[in-house]
Design an enzyme around this catalytic site. Structure first.
Site, short mmCIF file in Angstrom:
data_model
loop_
_atom_site.label_atom_id
_atom_site.label_comp_id
_atom_site.label_asym_id
_atom_site.label_seq_id
_atom_site.Cartn_x
_atom_site.Cartn_y
_atom_site.Cartn_z
N ASN A 25 40.69 -61.38 24.45
CA ASN A 25 39.37 -61.81 24.01
C ASN A 25 39.47 -63.27 23.54
O ASN A 25 40.19 -63.57 22.60
CB ASN A 25 38.89 -60.90 22.87
N HIS B 183 37.42 -66.44 19.93
CA HIS B 183 37.78 -67.27 18.79
C HIS B 183 38.11 -68.71 19.18
O HIS B 183 38.17 -69.58 18.30
CB HIS B 183 38.91 -66.62 17.98
N HIS C 174 32.56 -61.75 24.09
CA HIS C 174 31.42 -61.11 23.45
C HIS C 174 30.32 -62.14 23.31
O HIS C 174 30.45 -63.10 22.56
CB HIS C 174 31.84 -60.58 22.07
N ARG D 1 27.18 -62.67 21.70
CA ARG D 1 26.38 -62.08 20.64
C ARG D 1 24.93 -62.56 20.72
O ARG D 1 24.65 -63.67 21.20
CB ARG D 1 26.97 -62.44 19.28
N ARG E 170 26.83 -66.94 17.85
CA ARG E 170 27.64 -67.61 16.83
C ARG E 170 28.92 -68.21 17.40
O ARG E 170 29.53 -69.07 16.76
CB ARG E 170 27.99 -66.65 15.69
N GLU F 205 31.29 -58.05 26.49
CA GLU F 205 30.79 -57.22 25.40
C GLU F 205 29.41 -57.73 25.01
O GLU F 205 29.20 -58.93 24.85
CB GLU F 205 31.72 -57.28 24.20
N THR G 217 32.50 -56.91 14.46
CA THR G 217 31.92 -55.59 14.74
C THR G 217 32.51 -54.55 13.81
O THR G 217 33.72 -54.30 13.81
CB THR G 217 32.17 -55.20 16.21
N GLU H 87 35.90 -47.31 24.70
CA GLU H 87 36.87 -48.12 23.96
C GLU H 87 36.81 -47.70 22.50
O GLU H 87 35.77 -47.80 21.85
CB GLU H 87 36.57 -49.61 24.09
N HIS I 230 40.32 -53.70 18.20
CA HIS I 230 39.76 -54.17 16.94
C HIS I 230 40.84 -54.17 15.86
O HIS I 230 41.37 -53.13 15.49
CB HIS I 230 38.57 -53.34 16.44
#
Length: 260
Positions: free
Chosen positions: A6, A9, A42, A44, A48, A69, A100, A150, A213
């Site tokens: 992922n 970041h 992801h 969103r 963000r 996602e 999340t 998941e 996660h």
């Protein structure tokens, strides 16, 4: 075990300064070279970190499959159907959350969720549901007709952090887990057992199982040993490690932990 990296970041760092650098797109070839099996992003609703252009460029240019996602809102499903990633993982979102916080509500009547799944399936996009590790959630996911689930591993990761790191001594401590070590050890053992049993149940029902996660180099080994989990999606800890080692080495280090 497959590894989805992922790269959200990277965009978090960019958006912190509101500039054009670092660009998540630059990570694609590094992830492929390091042995990642999938790119996870992801998008969103509050944008963000990842932006619409990021998602478009990554899905169009990635040599690796892309797992997008997103929430089940009509706007996000419209975007997913237009971009057509390899897979869409439907997740819950709260505007005020840092990350999340739990799995998607999948039990009971879920007309919006059913509509979102059907729209994605009509576009021949694999659908995964990000769920809490409960039997009810597994059975509901099967009834909804998705290919993947998941498991949200946040509970496991939080217990592990309070037991084996200095988290309890920081301002990020988790008050409800400020418990005796003996209690935390039992909770950790029980959560691992739960993930193992539910993964086996899900596979037996014909669902493919991923997890993610809060997973990092310290806590991932026990999850990687669950043979019925095919894939892990890991982001923050890999990007954080890359500050010190570089992204390619950080991914190689994580992949080395997933060898059974």
């Amino acid at each position: 075990m497959l590894l989805g990296v992922n790269i959200d970041h990277i965009a978090v760092l960019r958006e912190a300064r509101k500039v054009a650098d670092p660009d998540p797109l630059d990570a694609l070839s590094i992830c492929k070279r390091a042995g990642a099996d999938q790119i996870t992003i992801h998008l969103r609703e509050d944008r963000r970190h990842m932006q619409d252009m990021d998602a478009k460029n990554i899905i169009e240019l990635s040599a690796l499959p892309v797992n997008l996602e997103c929430a089940i809102s009509p706007e996000m499903i419209d975007i997913a159907c237009d971009l057509k990633p390899h897979r869409v993982t439907l997740v819950p979102e709260k505007r005020e959350e840092v990350t999340t916080e739990g799995g998607l509500a999948v039990t009971g009547e879920q007309p919006k969720l059913k509509e979102a799944i059907q729209r994605l399936k009509n576009e021949e996009i694999e659908v995964s549901l990000f769920i809490d590790p409960t039997l009810d959630a597994v059975n509901a996911s099967l009834d909804l007709g998705v290919e993947w689930i998941e498991f949200h591993t946040g509970k496991y990761a939080n217990i592990y952090a309070m037991l084996y790191t200095n988290l309890s001594k920081t301002h990020h401590t988790i008050p409800e887990l400020e418990l005796p070590r003996k209690v935390l050890k039992k909770m950790l053992k029980d959560e691992l057992c739960n993930l193992r049993l539910l993964s086996c149940d899900a596979m037996g029902l014909g669902l493919r199982v991923a997890a993610g996660h809060g997973l990092n180099m310290q806590n991932v080994k026990e999850i990687a040993e669950i043979e019925t989990i095919e894939e892990l999606n890991i982001g923050q800890s890999i990007i954080a490690r890359s500050v010190y080692t570089g992204l390619e080495q950080a991914i190689i280090d994580m992949k080395s932990m997933l060898i059974r």
